[in-house]
Design a protein around this motif. Structure first.
Motif, PDB file in Angstrom:
ATOM      1  N   ALA A  14       0.825  -1.211   0.000  1.00  0.00           N
ATOM      2  CA  ALA A  14       0.000   0.000   0.000  1.00  0.00           C
ATOM      3  C   ALA A  14       0.859   1.261   0.000  1.00  0.00           C
ATOM      4  O   ALA A  14       0.346   2.366  -0.032  1.00  0.00           O
ATOM      5  N   SER A  15       2.182   1.089   0.023  1.00  0.00           N
ATOM      6  CA  SER A  15       3.079   2.259   0.104  1.00  0.00           C
ATOM      7  C   SER A  15       4.432   1.907  -0.519  1.00  0.00           C
ATOM      8  O   SER A  15       4.748   0.730  -0.747  1.00  0.00           O
ATOM      9  N   GLY A  16       5.204   2.947  -0.820  1.00  0.00           N
ATOM     10  CA  GLY A  16       6.627   2.813  -1.128  1.00  0.00           C
ATOM     11  C   GLY A  16       7.021   1.769  -2.166  1.00  0.00           C
ATOM     12  O   GLY A  16       6.447   1.693  -3.256  1.00  0.00           O
ATOM     13  N   ILE A  17       8.018   0.966  -1.808  1.00  0.00           N
ATOM     14  CA  ILE A  17       8.602   0.008  -2.747  1.00  0.00           C
ATOM     15  C   ILE A  17       7.577  -1.060  -3.163  1.00  0.00           C
ATOM     16  O   ILE A  17       7.472  -1.408  -4.345  1.00  0.00           O
ATOM     17  N   GLY A  18       6.822  -1.562  -2.207  1.00  0.00           N
ATOM     18  CA  GLY A  18       5.826  -2.605  -2.518  1.00  0.00           C
ATOM     19  C   GLY A  18       4.800  -2.094  -3.515  1.00  0.00           C
ATOM     20  O   GLY A  18       4.419  -2.795  -4.460  1.00  0.00           O
ATOM     21  N   ALA A  35      -1.373  -6.729  -0.258  1.00  0.00           N
ATOM     22  CA  ALA A  35      -1.635  -7.232   1.100  1.00  0.00           C
ATOM     23  C   ALA A  35      -0.935  -6.314   2.083  1.00  0.00           C
ATOM     24  O   ALA A  35       0.291  -6.223   2.088  1.00  0.00           O
ATOM     25  N   ASP A  36      -1.705  -5.629   2.921  1.00  0.00           N
ATOM     26  CA  ASP A  36      -1.091  -4.616   3.793  1.00  0.00           C
ATOM     27  C   ASP A  36      -1.889  -4.502   5.089  1.00  0.00           C
ATOM     28  O   ASP A  36      -3.093  -4.778   5.137  1.00  0.00           O
ATOM     29  N   LEU A  37      -1.176  -4.075   6.098  1.00  0.00           N
ATOM     30  CA  LEU A  37      -1.785  -3.762   7.397  1.00  0.00           C
ATOM     31  C   LEU A  37      -2.903  -2.736   7.220  1.00  0.00           C
ATOM     32  O   LEU A  37      -3.909  -2.779   7.919  1.00  0.00           O
ATOM     33  N   MET A  62      -3.834  -7.518   5.727  1.00  0.00           N
ATOM     34  CA  MET A  62      -3.021  -8.634   6.237  1.00  0.00           C
ATOM     35  C   MET A  62      -1.917  -8.092   7.133  1.00  0.00           C
ATOM     36  O   MET A  62      -1.110  -7.273   6.707  1.00  0.00           O
ATOM     37  N   ASP A  63      -1.903  -8.561   8.376  1.00  0.00           N
ATOM     38  CA  ASP A  63      -0.753  -8.310   9.244  1.00  0.00           C
ATOM     39  C   ASP A  63       0.159  -9.520   9.083  1.00  0.00           C
ATOM     40  O   ASP A  63      -0.212 -10.639   9.453  1.00  0.00           O
ATOM     41  N   VAL A  64       1.351  -9.311   8.531  1.00  0.00           N
ATOM     42  CA  VAL A  64       2.209 -10.456   8.199  1.00  0.00           C
ATOM     43  C   VAL A  64       2.739 -11.186   9.435  1.00  0.00           C
ATOM     44  O   VAL A  64       3.308 -12.264   9.319  1.00  0.00           O
ATOM     45  N   THR A  65       2.521 -10.605  10.621  1.00  0.00           N
ATOM     46  CA  THR A  65       2.959 -11.298  11.834  1.00  0.00           C
ATOM     47  C   THR A  65       1.846 -12.172  12.419  1.00  0.00           C
ATOM     48  O   THR A  65       2.057 -12.831  13.434  1.00  0.00           O
ATOM     49  N   SER A  89       7.609 -10.852  -0.423  1.00  0.00           N
ATOM     50  CA  SER A  89       7.532 -10.543   1.011  1.00  0.00           C
ATOM     51  C   SER A  89       8.308  -9.256   1.239  1.00  0.00           C
ATOM     52  O   SER A  89       9.539  -9.259   1.298  1.00  0.00           O
ATOM     53  N   ASN A  90       7.570  -8.169   1.315  1.00  0.00           N
ATOM     54  CA  ASN A  90       8.178  -6.832   1.286  1.00  0.00           C
ATOM     55  C   ASN A  90       7.867  -5.987   2.518  1.00  0.00           C
ATOM     56  O   ASN A  90       8.619  -5.073   2.839  1.00  0.00           O
ATOM     57  N   ALA A  91       6.769  -6.318   3.228  1.00  0.00           N
ATOM     58  CA  ALA A  91       6.351  -5.466   4.353  1.00  0.00           C
ATOM     59  C   ALA A  91       7.502  -5.274   5.330  1.00  0.00           C
ATOM     60  O   ALA A  91       8.205  -6.234   5.662  1.00  0.00           O
ATOM     61  N   ALA A 154      18.536  -4.401  14.988  1.00  0.00           N
ATOM     62  CA  ALA A 154      17.430  -5.313  14.685  1.00  0.00           C
ATOM     63  C   ALA A 154      17.235  -5.435  13.176  1.00  0.00           C
ATOM     64  O   ALA A 154      17.040  -6.534  12.644  1.00  0.00           O
ATOM     65  N   TYR A 155      17.302  -4.315  12.495  1.00  0.00           N
ATOM     66  CA  TYR A 155      17.095  -4.303  11.033  1.00  0.00           C
ATOM     67  C   TYR A 155      18.183  -5.114  10.332  1.00  0.00           C
ATOM     68  O   TYR A 155      17.901  -5.949   9.472  1.00  0.00           O
ATOM     69  N   VAL A 156      19.435  -4.863  10.709  1.00  0.00           N
ATOM     70  CA  VAL A 156      20.560  -5.566  10.076  1.00  0.00           C
ATOM     71  C   VAL A 156      20.475  -7.065  10.362  1.00  0.00           C
ATOM     72  O   VAL A 156      20.679  -7.898   9.470  1.00  0.00           O
ATOM     73  N   PHE A 187      19.431   3.106  -0.178  1.00  0.00           N
ATOM     74  CA  PHE A 187      18.367   3.991   0.316  1.00  0.00           C
ATOM     75  C   PHE A 187      17.433   4.419  -0.817  1.00  0.00           C
ATOM     76  O   PHE A 187      17.886   4.867  -1.869  1.00  0.00           O
ATOM     77  N   VAL A 188      16.136   4.254  -0.582  1.00  0.00           N
ATOM     78  CA  VAL A 188      15.084   4.635  -1.526  1.00  0.00           C
ATOM     79  C   VAL A 188      14.186   5.620  -0.777  1.00  0.00           C
ATOM     80  O   VAL A 188      13.799   5.346   0.366  1.00  0.00           O
ATOM     81  N   LYS A 189      13.860   6.748  -1.399  1.00  0.00           N
ATOM     82  CA  LYS A 189      13.051   7.755  -0.696  1.00  0.00           C
ATOM     83  C   LYS A 189      11.599   7.308  -0.601  1.00  0.00           C
ATOM     84  O   LYS A 189      10.822   7.477  -1.544  1.00  0.00           O
ATOM     85  N   THR A 190      11.253   6.704   0.507  1.00  0.00           N
ATOM     86  CA  THR A 190       9.877   6.268   0.788  1.00  0.00           C
ATOM     87  C   THR A 190       9.538   6.788   2.183  1.00  0.00           C
ATOM     88  O   THR A 190      10.433   7.269   2.894  1.00  0.00           O
ATOM     89  N   PRO A 191       8.272   6.634   2.610  1.00  0.00           N
ATOM     90  CA  PRO A 191       7.943   7.084   3.973  1.00  0.00           C
ATOM     91  C   PRO A 191       8.851   6.471   5.037  1.00  0.00           C
ATOM     92  O   PRO A 191       9.202   7.120   6.022  1.00  0.00           O
TER      93      PRO A 191
END
Ligand code: NAD
Length: 260
Positions: A14-18, A35-37, A62-65, A89-91, A154-156, A187-191
């Motif tokens: 629903a946003s950005g790269i996805g 499929a998005d929150l 869809m909450d992927v968790t 799987s992008n979320a 956490a991200y890495v 880096f991609v300029k998204t929210p």
């Protein structure tokens, strides 16, 4: 290589790269599931993309968790369109802190969205792909699948983990014609990134301009952001590539920030 009439589930679309990947796939004639929150944003995106055509899109919450929501969403797609050909799987979200002050709940949230999300959506889609004898799974990694930066433990950790999961699925899926690959953007300029700029400036004690020029783009060959369209084009190649020749791989698209 075409995605015409292929059923493609894209999480966080629903946003950005996805959203950009969804746009590219619909332009290629695919049947795309946003499929998005965020249910409303997913539906809005789907309507807009369907209008543009020539493919079509639907939006689902869809909450992927959530194992129940993931399974219910995939089942609804199979009921409507008869199967699943592609999963992206992008979320994802970003939370930055120095390790010594990283709240444990935020650590768990990060690993859950990025890693549990990839696991649960793959687990739900694989049986349908195996039944067809073909499929393509794409994980949205990052340069941070291969490189580390301060504040992003956490991200890495999660993005490195996706490489391992992808390679296991590549080995298990091969006999069923299922391929899996990881895209690793810079880096991609998204929210998601817009939000990080002031946060990092505060955590690192530097200006927002310095965050962009030094932290985000300092290692690129030309000080340019990677674009959503760049990433979407790579996703289209991975999704439509027809054989196991291209599986278990990761491709960095980052203006030379990271070179393998
Ligand atoms: P974004 O914030 O624009 O979009 C993320 C989307 O994911 C949102 O629509 C959000 O609602 C959705 N989402 C969040 N949690 C969810 C959940 N639990 N279940 C379902 N949907 C959920 O972000 P983006 O920049 O487009 O990021 C997309 C992916 O690309 C992420 O995995 C991110 O880590 C990765 N990535 C981004 C960059 C970048 O610079 N923007 C670089 C490398 C990798």
């Amino acid at each position: 290589m075409t995605l015409k009439d292929k059923v493609c589930i894209i999480t966080g679309a629903a946003s950005g790269i996805g959203q950009g990947i969804a746009r590219r796939f619909v332009a290629g004639g695919a049947k795309v599931v946003i499929a998005d929150l965020k249910r409303e944003a997913a539906t809005r995106t789907a309507e807009e993309l369907t209008k543009a055509g020539p493919g079509e899109a639907i939006g689902i919450e869809m909450d992927v968790t959530s194992e129940d929501q993931v399974n219910a969403g995939v089942e609804a797609v199979v009921k409507k369109w008869g199967g699943v050909d592609v999963l992206v799987s992008n979320a994802g979200v970003q939370i930055v802190h120095k390790l010594e002050s990283f709240p444990y709940d935020d650590w768990k949230k990060m690993l859950s969205i990025h890693l549990d999300g990839a696991f649960l959506t793959s687990k739900a889609c694989l049986p349908h792909m195996y039944k067809k004898g073909s499929g393509s799974i794409i994980f949205m990694g990052s340069v941070h699948s291969k490189e580390a930066s301060p504040l992003k433990s956490a991200y890495v950790t999660a993005k490195h983990g996706l490489l391992g999961l992808s390679r296991v699925i590549a080995k298990e899926g091969a006999e069923h014609g299922v391929r899996t690959n990881v895209i690793c953007p810079g880096f991609v300029k998204t929210p998601l990134v817009e939000k990080q700029i002031p946060q990092q400036a505060q955590e690192l004690g530097i200006s927002e301009k310095q965050v962009i020029e030094q932290v985000m783009l300092g290692q690129t060959v030309d000080k340019e952001f990677t674009t959503i369209e760049d990433v979407a084009e790579i996703a289209h190649v991975f999704a439509s590539f027809p054989t196991n020749a291209l599986t278990g791989q990761s491709l960095v698209v980052s203006h030379g920030w990271f070179m393998d």
